[in-house]
Design a protein around this motif. Structure first.
Motif, PDB file in Angstrom:
ATOM      1  N   ARG A   1       5.157   3.128   9.433  1.00 53.25           N
ATOM      2  CA  ARG A   1       3.835   3.738   9.239  1.00 53.25           C
ATOM      3  C   ARG A   1       3.917   4.815   8.151  1.00 53.25           C
ATOM      4  O   ARG A   1       3.375   5.909   8.275  1.00 53.25           O
ATOM      5  N   ALA A   2       4.618   4.468   7.092  1.00 54.36           N
ATOM      6  CA  ALA A   2       4.856   5.408   5.993  1.00 54.36           C
ATOM      7  C   ALA A   2       3.796   5.274   4.909  1.00 54.36           C
ATOM      8  O   ALA A   2       3.079   4.270   4.825  1.00 54.36           O
ATOM      9  N   GLN A   3       3.709   6.300   4.075  1.00 51.77           N
ATOM     10  CA  GLN A   3       2.846   6.273   2.898  1.00 51.77           C
ATOM     11  C   GLN A   3       3.658   6.256   1.611  1.00 51.77           C
ATOM     12  O   GLN A   3       3.181   5.799   0.588  1.00 51.77           O
ATOM     13  N   ARG A   4       4.889   6.758   1.668  1.00 52.09           N
ATOM     14  CA  ARG A   4       5.737   6.837   0.473  1.00 52.09           C
ATOM     15  C   ARG A   4       7.147   6.373   0.812  1.00 52.09           C
ATOM     16  O   ARG A   4       7.658   6.613   1.908  1.00 52.09           O
ATOM     17  N   VAL A   5       7.771   5.735  -0.174  1.00 48.41           N
ATOM     18  CA  VAL A   5       9.171   5.319  -0.052  1.00 48.41           C
ATOM     19  C   VAL A   5       9.896   5.690  -1.340  1.00 48.41           C
ATOM     20  O   VAL A   5       9.383   5.464  -2.440  1.00 48.41           O
ATOM     21  N   SER A   6      11.070   6.261  -1.179  1.00 46.45           N
ATOM     22  CA  SER A   6      11.908   6.623  -2.324  1.00 46.45           C
ATOM     23  C   SER A   6      13.173   5.774  -2.306  1.00 46.45           C
ATOM     24  O   SER A   6      13.852   5.697  -1.278  1.00 46.45           O
TER      25      SER A   6
ATOM     26  N   GLY B   1       0.787  -1.231   0.000  1.00 42.63           N
ATOM     27  CA  GLY B   1       0.000   0.000   0.000  1.00 42.63           C
ATOM     28  C   GLY B   1       0.814   1.275   0.000  1.00 42.63           C
ATOM     29  O   GLY B   1       0.267   2.360   0.241  1.00 42.63           O
ATOM     30  N   LEU B   2       2.117   1.206  -0.291  1.00 42.47           N
ATOM     31  CA  LEU B   2       2.961   2.394  -0.294  1.00 42.47           C
ATOM     32  C   LEU B   2       3.151   2.921  -1.714  1.00 42.47           C
ATOM     33  O   LEU B   2       3.230   2.143  -2.670  1.00 42.47           O
ATOM     34  N   ASP B   3       3.240   4.233  -1.830  1.00 42.98           N
ATOM     35  CA  ASP B   3       3.651   4.848  -3.083  1.00 42.98           C
ATOM     36  C   ASP B   3       5.174   4.729  -3.182  1.00 42.98           C
ATOM     37  O   ASP B   3       5.892   4.942  -2.199  1.00 42.98           O
ATOM     38  N   VAL B   4       5.662   4.408  -4.368  1.00 41.30           N
ATOM     39  CA  VAL B   4       7.087   4.145  -4.538  1.00 41.30           C
ATOM     40  C   VAL B   4       7.658   5.037  -5.629  1.00 41.30           C
ATOM     41  O   VAL B   4       7.079   5.150  -6.709  1.00 41.30           O
ATOM     42  N   MET B   5       8.804   5.655  -5.345  1.00 41.19           N
ATOM     43  CA  MET B   5       9.566   6.358  -6.367  1.00 41.19           C
ATOM     44  C   MET B   5      10.910   5.646  -6.499  1.00 41.19           C
ATOM     45  O   MET B   5      11.722   5.657  -5.563  1.00 41.19           O
ATOM     46  N   LEU B   6      11.131   4.997  -7.633  1.00 44.44           N
ATOM     47  CA  LEU B   6      12.362   4.253  -7.875  1.00 44.44           C
ATOM     48  C   LEU B   6      13.191   4.986  -8.920  1.00 44.44           C
ATOM     49  O   LEU B   6      12.719   5.252 -10.023  1.00 44.44           O
TER      50      LEU B   6
ATOM     51  N   ASP C   1       8.514   8.465   4.466  1.00 46.54           N
ATOM     52  CA  ASP C   1       7.905   9.625   5.112  1.00 46.54           C
ATOM     53  C   ASP C   1       7.194   9.222   6.407  1.00 46.54           C
ATOM     54  O   ASP C   1       6.223   9.840   6.808  1.00 46.54           O
ATOM     55  N   GLY C   2       7.707   8.183   7.049  1.00 46.25           N
ATOM     56  CA  GLY C   2       7.045   7.646   8.230  1.00 46.25           C
ATOM     57  C   GLY C   2       7.393   8.349   9.522  1.00 46.25           C
ATOM     58  O   GLY C   2       7.814   9.522   9.527  1.00 46.25           O
ATOM     59  N   ALA C   3       7.244   7.616  10.614  1.00 43.78           N
ATOM     60  CA  ALA C   3       7.340   8.205  11.946  1.00 43.78           C
ATOM     61  C   ALA C   3       8.767   8.449  12.402  1.00 43.78           C
ATOM     62  O   ALA C   3       8.993   9.182  13.370  1.00 43.78           O
ATOM     63  N   GLY C   4       9.752   7.848  11.749  1.00 44.64           N
ATOM     64  CA  GLY C   4      11.122   8.007  12.203  1.00 44.64           C
ATOM     65  C   GLY C   4      11.384   7.170  13.443  1.00 44.64           C
ATOM     66  O   GLY C   4      10.549   6.382  13.889  1.00 44.64           O
TER      67      GLY C   4
END
Length: 224
Positions: A136-141, A97-102, A158-161
């Motif tokens: 608990r992120a929505q996007r991963v690069s 369910g994460l948006d991905v930028m590769l 872009d999660g909680a760190g």
């Protein structure tokens, strides 16, 4: 000392296989649980995917045990997990369910030795597994590159760190975050893989929030 080093290596390999695979199985089964009443067909597909992932993990572990029992002869026939499988990693993230930028535009795989390519991919896989399980992120690069005489990787979500700021990747001994219960060794394992190849590694909270993992391994004259 050599026995202890081998124990650490084996533990790291088992962790990499099981953590990634069990995370994927958990995601698929959670989806099946949500869908089982309103969309039985999709639930069935999710269960099938989970079953296939579990079987692949078992095959990997059996192959590893076979190598340990019979020496290194079988190792040459085992498929190498490298950036040639990055599409599977992207699919894993999207399936969670994460948006991905590769970004692979600056990565010339032909210039990167196989062992370096495999190390970067393994770190990327572990970082993505952590992003799915903990961030608990929505996007991963994800970005792989060859620049300034080194093969580099960055994985940023872009999660909680984690509450520990990422230190510069060229520091000799950066402070590495640990799991909340103190039991996790994933980040330390990533750092070990990079440092053994003479590279630099950092992990922690980014300046703009979220969690970032960065690695750089010098090519040592392997450029074309």
């Amino acid at each position: 000392r050599r026995v202890e080093e081998e124990r650490v290596r084996i533990a790291r390999e088992v962790h990499d296989i099981t953590a990634h695979s069990l995370s994927a199985v958990s995601i698929q089964l959670a989806a099946a649980e949500r869908l089982v009443e309103r969309d039985p067909q999709m639930a069935k597909e999710a269960v099938s995917t989970a079953r296939a992932t579990a079987k692949a993990a078992l095959d990997d572990i059996r192959s590893m045990i076979g190598v340990l029992r019979h020496g290194d002869d079988a190792a040459e026939t085992m498929p190498a997990a490298g950036t040639n499988q990055v599409d599977e990693l992207e699919s894993y993230l999207r399936g969670a369910g994460l948006d991905v930028m590769l970004d692979m535009a600056a990565y010339d795989r032909a210039r990167v030795p196989a062992h370096v390519d495999m190390a970067l991919f393994t770190v990327a896989r572990e970082a993505c597994t952590n992003a799915v399980r903990h961030a608990r992120a929505q996007r991963v690069s994800l970005r792989f590159a060859v620049e300034d005489g080194a093969a580099t990787l960055s994985v940023i979500d872009d999660g909680a760190g984690c509450g520990v700021a990422a230190q510069p990747a060229d520091m000799a001994a950066p402070q590495l975050p640990r799991a909340a219960d103190g039991a996790g060794h994933g980040v330390a394992g990533m750092a070990e893989r990079i440092h053994v190849l003479g590279g630099s590694f950092s992990a922690g909270d980014g300046e703009d929030g979220g969690f970032c993992v960065r690695a750089s391994i010098p090519l040592r004259g392997t450029e074309a």
